[in-house]
Design an enzyme around this catalytic site. Sequence first.
Site, mmCIF file in Angstrom:
data_model
loop_
_atom_site.group_PDB
_atom_site.id
_atom_site.type_symbol
_atom_site.label_atom_id
_atom_site.label_comp_id
_atom_site.label_asym_id
_atom_site.label_seq_id
_atom_site.Cartn_x
_atom_site.Cartn_y
_atom_site.Cartn_z
ATOM 1 N N THR A 1 0.829 -1.209 0.000
ATOM 2 C CA THR A 1 0.000 0.000 0.000
ATOM 3 C C THR A 1 0.861 1.256 0.000
ATOM 4 O O THR A 1 1.953 1.269 0.600
ATOM 5 C CB THR A 1 -0.943 0.015 1.228
ATOM 6 O OG1 THR A 1 -1.669 1.230 1.229
ATOM 7 C CG2 THR A 1 -0.205 -0.111 2.544
ATOM 8 N N LYS B 1 1.401 -4.076 6.503
ATOM 9 C CA LYS B 1 2.000 -4.082 5.161
ATOM 10 C C LYS B 1 3.497 -3.765 5.239
ATOM 11 O O LYS B 1 4.287 -4.272 4.453
ATOM 12 C CB LYS B 1 1.317 -3.040 4.271
ATOM 13 C CG LYS B 1 -0.136 -3.310 4.001
ATOM 14 C CD LYS B 1 -0.296 -4.415 2.975
ATOM 15 C CE LYS B 1 -1.700 -4.532 2.482
ATOM 16 N NZ LYS B 1 -1.922 -5.678 1.611
ATOM 17 N N SER C 1 -1.849 3.116 10.709
ATOM 18 C CA SER C 1 -2.902 2.291 11.314
ATOM 19 C C SER C 1 -2.267 0.918 11.504
ATOM 20 O O SER C 1 -1.252 0.600 10.866
ATOM 21 C CB SER C 1 -4.134 2.177 10.419
ATOM 22 O OG SER C 1 -3.880 1.309 9.319
ATOM 23 N N TYR D 1 -3.411 -1.731 10.372
ATOM 24 C CA TYR D 1 -3.463 -2.369 9.046
ATOM 25 C C TYR D 1 -2.263 -1.934 8.192
ATOM 26 O O TYR D 1 -1.529 -2.765 7.653
ATOM 27 C CB TYR D 1 -4.774 -2.012 8.311
ATOM 28 C CG TYR D 1 -4.582 -2.076 6.817
ATOM 29 C CD1 TYR D 1 -4.414 -3.301 6.180
ATOM 30 C CD2 TYR D 1 -4.476 -0.905 6.038
ATOM 31 C CE1 TYR D 1 -4.165 -3.362 4.806
ATOM 32 C CE2 TYR D 1 -4.235 -0.965 4.678
ATOM 33 C CZ TYR D 1 -4.072 -2.198 4.077
ATOM 34 O OH TYR D 1 -3.806 -2.253 2.735
ATOM 35 N N HIS D 2 -2.084 -0.611 8.046
ATOM 36 C CA HIS D 2 -0.992 -0.140 7.179
ATOM 37 C C HIS D 2 0.355 -0.655 7.693
ATOM 38 O O HIS D 2 1.242 -0.984 6.907
ATOM 39 C CB HIS D 2 -1.004 1.389 7.089
ATOM 40 C CG HIS D 2 -2.117 1.960 6.244
ATOM 41 N ND1 HIS D 2 -3.281 2.458 6.786
ATOM 42 C CD2 HIS D 2 -2.271 2.080 4.900
ATOM 43 C CE1 HIS D 2 -4.088 2.890 5.806
ATOM 44 N NE2 HIS D 2 -3.495 2.660 4.656
HETATM 45 P P1 NAD Z 1 -10.964 -7.476 0.031
HETATM 46 O O1 NAD Z 1 -11.145 -7.527 1.495
HETATM 47 O O2 NAD Z 1 -12.142 -7.181 -0.838
HETATM 48 O O3 NAD Z 1 -10.320 -8.865 -0.475
HETATM 49 C C1 NAD Z 1 -9.364 -9.579 0.245
HETATM 50 C C2 NAD Z 1 -9.687 -11.056 0.095
HETATM 51 O O4 NAD Z 1 -8.697 -11.824 0.799
HETATM 52 C C3 NAD Z 1 -11.041 -11.428 0.692
HETATM 53 O O5 NAD Z 1 -11.812 -12.169 -0.227
HETATM 54 C C4 NAD Z 1 -10.690 -12.254 1.923
HETATM 55 O O6 NAD Z 1 -11.663 -13.244 2.212
HETATM 56 C C5 NAD Z 1 -9.339 -12.841 1.544
HETATM 57 N N1 NAD Z 1 -8.476 -13.167 2.705
HETATM 58 C C6 NAD Z 1 -8.132 -12.358 3.739
HETATM 59 N N2 NAD Z 1 -7.343 -13.020 4.602
HETATM 60 C C7 NAD Z 1 -7.152 -14.264 4.102
HETATM 61 C C8 NAD Z 1 -6.444 -15.405 4.555
HETATM 62 N N3 NAD Z 1 -5.755 -15.405 5.708
HETATM 63 N N4 NAD Z 1 -6.464 -16.531 3.793
HETATM 64 C C9 NAD Z 1 -7.160 -16.553 2.615
HETATM 65 N N5 NAD Z 1 -7.863 -15.503 2.146
HETATM 66 C C10 NAD Z 1 -7.855 -14.362 2.880
HETATM 67 O O7 NAD Z 1 -9.796 -6.431 -0.254
HETATM 68 P P2 NAD Z 1 -9.385 -5.705 -1.620
HETATM 69 O O8 NAD Z 1 -9.939 -4.340 -1.604
HETATM 70 O O9 NAD Z 1 -9.648 -6.583 -2.768
HETATM 71 O O10 NAD Z 1 -7.822 -5.591 -1.409
HETATM 72 C C11 NAD Z 1 -6.965 -6.636 -1.858
HETATM 73 C C12 NAD Z 1 -5.520 -6.312 -1.503
HETATM 74 O O11 NAD Z 1 -5.140 -5.083 -2.116
HETATM 75 C C13 NAD Z 1 -5.291 -6.165 -0.007
HETATM 76 O O12 NAD Z 1 -4.050 -6.740 0.323
HETATM 77 C C14 NAD Z 1 -5.249 -4.676 0.193
HETATM 78 O O13 NAD Z 1 -4.454 -4.340 1.283
HETATM 79 C C15 NAD Z 1 -4.668 -4.187 -1.117
HETATM 80 N N6 NAD Z 1 -5.103 -2.820 -1.448
HETATM 81 C C16 NAD Z 1 -6.436 -2.529 -1.610
HETATM 82 C C17 NAD Z 1 -6.815 -1.221 -1.920
HETATM 83 C C18 NAD Z 1 -8.248 -0.806 -2.094
HETATM 84 O O14 NAD Z 1 -8.527 0.387 -2.229
HETATM 85 N N7 NAD Z 1 -9.202 -1.726 -2.110
HETATM 86 C C19 NAD Z 1 -5.823 -0.242 -2.065
HETATM 87 C C20 NAD Z 1 -4.487 -0.575 -1.884
HETATM 88 C C21 NAD Z 1 -4.129 -1.874 -1.577
HETATM 89 N N1 USQ Z 2 -11.670 9.835 4.127
HETATM 90 C C1 USQ Z 2 -12.575 10.871 4.311
HETATM 91 N N2 USQ Z 2 -13.898 10.572 4.294
HETATM 92 C C2 USQ Z 2 -14.378 9.308 4.095
HETATM 93 C C3 USQ Z 2 -13.463 8.256 3.891
HETATM 94 C C4 USQ Z 2 -12.114 8.555 3.932
HETATM 95 O O1 USQ Z 2 -12.180 12.026 4.470
HETATM 96 O O2 USQ Z 2 -15.602 9.125 4.110
HETATM 97 C C5 USQ Z 2 -10.221 10.111 4.114
HETATM 98 C C6 USQ Z 2 -9.432 9.331 5.157
HETATM 99 O O3 USQ Z 2 -9.377 9.998 6.394
HETATM 100 C C7 USQ Z 2 -8.069 9.221 4.472
HETATM 101 C C8 USQ Z 2 -8.396 9.181 2.984
HETATM 102 O O4 USQ Z 2 -9.728 9.673 2.861
HETATM 103 O O5 USQ Z 2 -7.305 10.360 4.709
HETATM 104 C C9 USQ Z 2 -8.345 7.781 2.391
HETATM 105 O O6 USQ Z 2 -9.153 6.924 3.177
HETATM 106 P P1 USQ Z 2 -9.765 5.572 2.581
HETATM 107 O O7 USQ Z 2 -10.648 4.976 3.606
HETATM 108 O O8 USQ Z 2 -10.295 5.802 1.223
HETATM 109 O O9 USQ Z 2 -8.424 4.704 2.359
HETATM 110 P P2 USQ Z 2 -7.434 4.031 3.401
HETATM 111 O O10 USQ Z 2 -7.978 3.919 4.761
HETATM 112 O O11 USQ Z 2 -6.099 4.689 3.253
HETATM 113 O O12 USQ Z 2 -7.365 2.543 2.843
HETATM 114 C C10 USQ Z 2 -7.620 2.202 1.463
HETATM 115 C C11 USQ Z 2 -7.780 0.682 1.437
HETATM 116 C C12 USQ Z 2 -6.462 0.036 1.875
HETATM 117 C C13 USQ Z 2 -5.330 0.566 1.030
HETATM 118 C C14 USQ Z 2 -5.271 2.083 1.055
HETATM 119 C C15 USQ Z 2 -4.284 2.657 0.065
HETATM 120 O O13 USQ Z 2 -8.846 0.278 2.287
HETATM 121 O O14 USQ Z 2 -6.562 -1.372 1.745
HETATM 122 O O15 USQ Z 2 -4.103 0.054 1.495
HETATM 123 O O16 USQ Z 2 -6.556 2.606 0.654
HETATM 124 S S1 USQ Z 2 -3.450 4.107 0.682
HETATM 125 O O17 USQ Z 2 -4.457 5.053 1.133
HETATM 126 O O18 USQ Z 2 -2.654 4.611 -0.374
HETATM 127 O O19 USQ Z 2 -2.661 3.649 1.812
#
Ligand code: NAD
Ligand code: USQ
Length: 390
Positions: A141, A182, A176, A178-179
């Site tokens: 991320t 990564k 966070s 979560y972050h």
């Molecule tokens: P998502 O939650 O929709 O999909 C993740 C999938 O992984 C789910 O289907 C879940 O069941 C599966 N999973 C989780 N833990 C598991 C485990 N231990 N074993 C097997 N399966 C497992 O998430 P997404 O939005 O598709 O994101 C996918 C990846 O991309 C994540 O690693 C996320 O951090 C990264 N990412 C997402 C975004 C975004 O905006 N959606 C942005 C940046 C990075």
């Molecule tokens: N935000 C608002 N209002 C909202 C939702 C979000 O102001 O209703 C703000 C948040 O405070 C943050 C920004 O928008 O500053 C982005 O938030 P987000 O919820 O869209 O994204 P984030 O929490 O960063 O997480 C998402 C995905 C995560 C991925 C990440 C990429 O859920 O899996 O890793 O985007 S990044 O942001 O580049 O780290």
Amino acid sequence: MVIGGDGFCGWATALHLSNKNHEVAVVDSLVRRLFDHQLGVDSLTPISSIQNRIRRWKALTGKTMQLYIGDICDFEFLSEAFKSFEPDVVVHFGEQRSAPYSMIDRSRAVFTQHNNVIGTLNVLFAIKEFSEECHLVKLGTMGEYGTPNIDIEEGYLTITHNGRTDTLPYPKQASSFYHLSKVHDSHNIAFTCKAWGIRATDLNQGVVYGVRTDETTLHEELCNRFDYDGVFGTALNRFCVQAAVGHPLTVYGKGGQTRGYLDIRDTVQCVELAIANPAKPGEFRVFNQFTEQFSVNDLAVLVTKAGKKLGLQVQTISLPNPRVEAEEHYYNAKHTKLIDLGLKPHLLSDSLLDSLLNFAIQFKDRVDHSQIMPNISWKKIGVKPRTAPV
Ligand code: NAD
Ligand code: USQ
């Protein structure tokens, strides 16, 4: 092998790779569907079971996908999947990906780091043990870098210190649990590339928006999930749903938070490019995977304008920020490596926003208004288990 292939990015990618004639296996524990049940939330779009999705894909295209349902933290399960499918490439999306979810309470923070860090560690051991040549394409991320007051490079920074120069991993300042998971993954992957010669690409992805890809639009049973709730919904997709149902756009704090964004059609393209141009044995490659930068305020203005064209009265409110993050900051992140490999970005145009808004309007009757406001505070996290408010 697409781990997390039932999720938002993973399903779209599995279909896309299958369409491009890759032999695809989906590995997923389905835990994401369980989070929905636990939190009482649901995708904006109705989604079919993974079994029906795969059956429908075969009926439409004649292409098969293998399916392994299980948790990658269970090494025995993962080993069997590796031995049976023998992957040349593992695309790893399979993590708990919501920052707010990881900040609900201690148990969710621990779950997130355990699930993500141990899962990835198991994937690294499985590659070493069963498939040494396998290329790991891992979803990281952009949030690993935080918001430093200097330009963000792609993974590495060349520094001169006391007269000596070296190229070092770019400093990580995640905000966070979560972050941070990564960041821990990146360190483990970098180490195993050095120690065992694993080939890996860390895709530091920005926030993904959109929902439709060429493949998911072929049939309603292939439809992707679309999260809009305060826990799993991400900024632009949330704003489109809010505009569609007449809820004010929820800008957290001052709204100057700037991030990299990309269309889900570019997520699948980037993964395809990373696979076609693999890392060398022992190489830990980092690509910043986003196409444009926006502040939250920029997004609110864009959605307000697009809404007006469709006859929607879009309001914006500034909410007290539930997160701890900089609300006004410098942000300039490099993102040239995927472009150099041939990425043709789908930039956020008026017509794209129109279609995203229209999509949200199409499903607006499914919106649960009580799930829109954020209710997880970075400061209030504690050890007591928190249940979802009903
Ligand atoms: P998502 O939650 O929709 O999909 C993740 C999938 O992984 C789910 O289907 C879940 O069941 C599966 N999973 C989780 N833990 C598991 C485990 N231990 N074993 C097997 N399966 C497992 O998430 P997404 O939005 O598709 O994101 C996918 C990846 O991309 C994540 O690693 C996320 O951090 C990264 N990412 C997402 C975004 C975004 O905006 N959606 C942005 C940046 C990075
Ligand atoms: N935000 C608002 N209002 C909202 C939702 C979000 O102001 O209703 C703000 C948040 O405070 C943050 C920004 O928008 O500053 C982005 O938030 P987000 O919820 O869209 O994204 P984030 O929490 O960063 O997480 C998402 C995905 C995560 C991925 C990440 C990429 O859920 O899996 O890793 O985007 S990044 O942001 O580049 O780290």
